[in-house]
Scaffold this motif. Structure first.
Motif, PDB file in Angstrom:
ATOM      1  N   GLY A 289      12.641  -3.695  14.020  1.00  0.00           N
ATOM      2  CA  GLY A 289      13.304  -4.990  13.895  1.00  0.00           C
ATOM      3  C   GLY A 289      13.026  -5.640  12.568  1.00  0.00           C
ATOM      4  O   GLY A 289      12.977  -4.978  11.526  1.00  0.00           O
ATOM      5  N   ASP A 290      12.814  -6.947  12.606  1.00  0.00           N
ATOM      6  CA  ASP A 290      12.621  -7.773  11.421  1.00  0.00           C
ATOM      7  C   ASP A 290      11.644  -7.142  10.425  1.00  0.00           C
ATOM      8  O   ASP A 290      10.525  -6.782  10.780  1.00  0.00           O
ATOM      9  CB  ASP A 290      12.113  -9.150  11.860  1.00  0.00           C
ATOM     10  N   ARG A 291      12.080  -7.024   9.159  1.00  0.00           N
ATOM     11  CA  ARG A 291      11.275  -6.314   8.153  1.00  0.00           C
ATOM     12  C   ARG A 291       9.959  -7.024   7.857  1.00  0.00           C
ATOM     13  O   ARG A 291       8.923  -6.375   7.666  1.00  0.00           O
ATOM     14  CB  ARG A 291      12.084  -6.165   6.866  1.00  0.00           C
ATOM     15  N   ALA A 294       7.683  -6.363  10.680  1.00  0.00           N
ATOM     16  CA  ALA A 294       7.302  -4.946  10.640  1.00  0.00           C
ATOM     17  C   ALA A 294       6.245  -4.701   9.569  1.00  0.00           C
ATOM     18  O   ALA A 294       5.315  -3.901   9.768  1.00  0.00           O
ATOM     19  CB  ALA A 294       8.534  -4.085  10.375  1.00  0.00           C
ATOM     20  N   PHE A 295       6.359  -5.397   8.429  1.00  0.00           N
ATOM     21  CA  PHE A 295       5.373  -5.242   7.358  1.00  0.00           C
ATOM     22  C   PHE A 295       3.992  -5.728   7.811  1.00  0.00           C
ATOM     23  O   PHE A 295       2.971  -5.100   7.512  1.00  0.00           O
ATOM     24  CB  PHE A 295       5.817  -6.006   6.118  1.00  0.00           C
ATOM     25  N   PHE A 302      -2.652  -0.194   9.159  1.00  0.00           N
ATOM     26  CA  PHE A 302      -3.248   0.533   8.038  1.00  0.00           C
ATOM     27  C   PHE A 302      -4.734   0.225   7.922  1.00  0.00           C
ATOM     28  O   PHE A 302      -5.559   1.126   7.713  1.00  0.00           O
ATOM     29  CB  PHE A 302      -2.535   0.164   6.737  1.00  0.00           C
ATOM     30  N   ASN A 303      -5.101  -1.063   8.095  1.00  0.00           N
ATOM     31  CA  ASN A 303      -6.502  -1.452   7.983  1.00  0.00           C
ATOM     32  C   ASN A 303      -6.732  -2.729   8.788  1.00  0.00           C
ATOM     33  O   ASN A 303      -6.603  -3.834   8.259  1.00  0.00           O
ATOM     34  CB  ASN A 303      -6.885  -1.669   6.519  1.00  0.00           C
ATOM     35  N   SER A 317      -0.751 -17.214   7.305  1.00  0.00           N
ATOM     36  CA  SER A 317       0.256 -17.233   6.242  1.00  0.00           C
ATOM     37  C   SER A 317       0.662 -15.838   5.844  1.00  0.00           C
ATOM     38  O   SER A 317       1.509 -15.644   4.982  1.00  0.00           O
ATOM     39  CB  SER A 317      -0.279 -17.991   5.011  1.00  0.00           C
ATOM     40  N   ILE A 318       0.056 -14.824   6.479  1.00  0.00           N
ATOM     41  CA  ILE A 318       0.481 -13.448   6.219  1.00  0.00           C
ATOM     42  C   ILE A 318       1.105 -12.883   7.489  1.00  0.00           C
ATOM     43  O   ILE A 318       0.922 -13.409   8.581  1.00  0.00           O
ATOM     44  CB  ILE A 318      -0.693 -12.571   5.768  1.00  0.00           C
TER      45      ILE A 318
END
Length: 318
Positions: A289-291, A294-295, A302-303, A317-318
Motif C-alpha cells: 500500500g502507501d509508499r 511501507a518505507f 531492517f533494524n 515524526s518518522i
C-alpha cells in the motif's frame, strides 16, 4: 413492544462518576419509540443505584439487568438477546450522546446508519471524517476500514436487528481487545447499504483508568482476531477482503500498536519479545500500500533497534 424502533444497549461496570451524564443524554433524545437496556455487569460502586433512581423518574421504556461480572461482551450479548427494537444501537457507560443521536441513526430504508464521533483523550480531541456522500455500500465501507482510510468505532452504527438475529451474530466472549470491531465487520458483510450522516452525535471519553486497562501488550492479541475475521470472509466468499486483512489491516494493526507501546514508554525488549512470540515480523512484511508507510515498515524490519532509537528521538515524526 412491537412499536419499538431502536433498542439502546448500555453495558455498565463501575461507572458511578460518569453514568448519570450518560443516562441523561440517552433519556433526553428528540426521538420516540425507543427502549433502553442497561446491563449492570456486577458493579461494586453506586452505578446500579444511580441507574435505578434515574429510570424511576423516567417514562422511557427500559430494562435493568444485573449480572455477575462477566465482561463487556457478555453484557452486550445479553442486551442483544433482550432487544425488541427494529434497530440496535450501542452506547458505553462513560460516553454521552447528543439529543439527535437516535433520530440520525434511524433510517428504516437502510440496513445500517452511521454518525460521526468525537474522541476526547485528555487534551487531544479527534476530528470527524467528512464522507461527502449520503450512503455507501457496506462492503465498500469494510474495505475503507481494512485499509484504515476512515476512523471507525462500532458505536457509530445502528444495526438492523434482523441481521444480527438471523445470522446469530454476537460479540466474542473469549477476547478482551478488538471484539467490537470484529462484531461490526461481521455484521456489515450481511448488509447492503449504510446511510451516512455527517452529524457529530457521539462523544467518546477516554479516561485515564480506561486507558490503563487497554494499554497492555494484549493489544497485539487483536492480530489473531483479524486472522479469524479473514477466515470468516473466506468462508463467505470474499477473497478480496481476505487479502486486505493480510496485506493492510494486520500490518497496520501491528505497526500502530507497536508505536503506541513505544510512545507510552514500554520496554523495548518486552515489545520485541512479544512480537517474536506472535510471529508478527513476518506478518508485518506482508504490507502492500502507501509508499510512505511501507518505507517506515522496511526501516523497522531492517533494524528494529535503530528505528526505535530514531522514533524515541523524533517522537513519531518518522
Amino acid at each position: 413492544m412491537n412499536d419499538i424502533k431502536i433498542s439502546v444497549i448500555l453495558p455498565v461496570y463501575n461507572e458511578q462518576e460518569y453514568i448519570q451524564a450518560t443516562l441523561d443524554s440517552i433519556i433526553n433524545q428528540n426521538f420516540d419509540d425507543y427502549e433502553v437496556i442497561v446491563i449492570d455487569d456486577g458493579s461494586t460502586d453506586d452505578s446500579l443505584r444511580i441507574i435505578k433512581e434515574t429510570f424511576a423518574d423516567s417514562s422511557i421504556s427500559h430494562k435493568i439487568i444485573h449480572q455477575e461480572n462477566s465482561g463487556v461482551s457478555v453484557a452486550r450479548n445479553r442486551g442483544i438477546e433482550e432487544a425488541c427494537g427494529e434497530y440496535i444501537v450501542f452506547v458505553d457507560g462513560d460516553d454521552y450522546i447528543l439529543t439527535n443521536h437516535l433520530s440520525e441513526l434511524y433510517n428504516p430504508d437502510y440496513d445500517f446508519s452511521l454518525i460521526q464521533m468525537i474522541k476526547n483523550e485528555g487534551q487531544n480531541v479527534s476530528s470527524p471524517h467528512v464522507y461527502g456522500v449520503e450512503e455507501i455500500s457496506a462492503k465498500d465501507f469494510i474495505k475503507l476500514e481494512l485499509e484504515m482510510k476512515v476512523p471507525f468505532n462500532f458505536v457509530q452504527l445502528s444495526y438492523k436487528r434482523d441481521i444480527i438475529k438471523n445470522h446469530g451474530l454476537r460479540f466474542r466472549e473469549d477476547i478482551s481487545y478488538g471484539e467490537d470491531s470484529d462484531f461490526a465487520l461481521r455484521a456489515l458483510i450481511y448488509g447492503d447499504t449504510i446511510k451516512i450522516s455527517d452529524e457529530i452525535t457521539y462523544y467518546y471519553l477516554q479516561h485515564q483508568e480506561s486507558l490503563i486497562n487497554t494499554s497492555k501488550l494484549k493489544r497485539f492479541d487483536f492480530i489473531p482476531v483479524l486472522e479469524d475475521l479473514g477466515e470468516f470472509f473466506r468462508e463467505n466468499s470474499h477473497p478480496d477482503l481476505v487479502e486486505l486483512i493480510r496485506s493492510s489491516r494486520i500490518p497496520r494493526a501491528i505497526f500502530g500498536n507497536m508505536n503506541y507501546f513505544f510512545y507510552n514508554d514500554y520496554d523495548y525488549d518486552e515489545v520485541i519479545g512479544k512480537m517474536n512470540e506472535l510471529d508478527l515480523f513476518d506478518k508485518l512484511s506482508n504490507f502492500r500500500g502507501d509508499r510512505k508507510f511501507a518505507f517506515k515498515i522496511k526501516l523497522f524490519l531492517f533494524n528494529p533497534k535503530l528505528y526505535y532509537k530514531l522514533w524515541k528521538k523524533f517522537k513519531n515524526s518518522i
